[in-house]
Design an enzyme around this catalytic site. Sequence first.
Site, PDB file in Angstrom:
ATOM      1  N   SER A 147      -7.789 -29.220  25.425  1.00  0.00           N
ATOM      2  CA  SER A 147      -7.192 -28.440  24.366  1.00  0.00           C
ATOM      3  C   SER A 147      -5.991 -29.508  23.662  1.00  0.00           C
ATOM      4  O   SER A 147      -5.743 -29.341  22.546  1.00  0.00           O
ATOM      5  CB  SER A 147      -6.547 -27.132  24.673  1.00  0.00           C
ATOM      6  OG  SER A 147      -5.560 -27.140  25.659  1.00  0.00           O
ATOM      7  N   ASP A 191       1.640 -32.355  28.416  1.00  0.00           N
ATOM      8  CA  ASP A 191       0.151 -32.864  28.140  1.00  0.00           C
ATOM      9  C   ASP A 191       0.035 -33.615  26.897  1.00  0.00           C
ATOM     10  O   ASP A 191      -0.423 -34.810  26.736  1.00  0.00           O
ATOM     11  CB  ASP A 191      -0.770 -31.745  28.303  1.00  0.00           C
ATOM     12  CG  ASP A 191      -0.783 -30.852  29.392  1.00  0.00           C
ATOM     13  OD1 ASP A 191      -0.529 -31.856  30.613  1.00  0.00           O
ATOM     14  OD2 ASP A 191      -1.339 -30.027  29.525  1.00  0.00           O
TER      15      ASP A 191
END
Length: 398
Positions: A147, A191
Amino acid sequence: MSISNSKETTQRMAALHQKFAKIYGHQPEGIWRAPGRVNLIGEHTDYNMGFVLPFAIDKNALVAVRRKTQLDADRQTLDFASTYGSGEHPPITSITFDELVPRAVPGWAAYPAAVLWALNQLEGVELGGIQLLVDSDVPVGSGLSSSHALEVATIVALDDLYELGLSKVQMAQLTQRAENEFVGAPTGIMDQSASLMSHAQHALFLDCRSMETQAVPLPLAQHDAVVLVMDTRVEHSHVDGGYAARRASCEQAAAALEVQSLREVTVVAELEAIEDPVAKRRAMHIVTENRRVLDTVFALREGDLDAVGKLLYQSHESMRDDYEISSEELDVAVEAAMAAGAIGARMTGGGFGGSAIALIKREHIDKVSQAVREAFDQAGYVEPAIFTVIADEGAGKA
């Protein structure tokens, strides 16, 4: 130079150009890429303002984008499509800027929509309608940050197309806001930072409080070693309650210790002041994990992979016992890899499913892979996906 700038990626780009023209009737203005990531060590420390050590991998999200013009009848509409499991005629998710409401966009389209929403909050930024097509080979739900790869590819594309001049830190912070406030996942900043700031053949040592980074060489080739990913195929989601509960426990522990974040705690004995036993265990993981990250950076710079391996396994034990984010499948993967001769192994990512990693000698790839598959078969689990990854370059124009 991106390692993933390979023949396969070139073919994916050519196919994406063709698919974009078929879907939208125009050529894209460009294609941008953003890699997924493996977190070598430093789990759940990012939202505690601590240290992390991820690296970008040679699996990435590609986004082809075109800005709409005055000639487009629906020039203020945002159109999103994906090649993922969509056949010849993928559905298009079309929304207006008025419909960019947190938690209102369904499915995967929420991630690029979240980026547009976050950019729209910036003073002086006015975005128009766009057409976007995504093609990603980052396994979904695997804990490799599929994502965030999509979000980062989107923000890098829009930064280029609209000449916003955003720094990598700003883009990381904006995608975190998109994830937290629009998607509704209380993730930290690791991330997207890994996807944006990594360098090939290096890990990214990130101080999540100051946002200072250092590229730490990964001396794998010198030791004929590789990082093996063991995807349990148990999908995890940051939107689910387990992640939020861990974050809440850390905030509870910090409040009990009267500190801004658990980053400020460096001595385990200080945790005795936390009365709640669950919060104390969670804090124990964060404090010891920060120390393990620093020790891993030192060991990598010394070229001591045996020390790195021990730290990886200690990290897994901490996540299994103190932070309680592992799963039976992750534990089986780690123990099977270790028994088959891995230098070290741990679960990676948010937990509750996803992937584990093993640091192994190249000559042991088949042996460790087979041992893990056999362990999964004996336990009655779905066969895992097992593959090696290479430390790749961060996001940019493809």
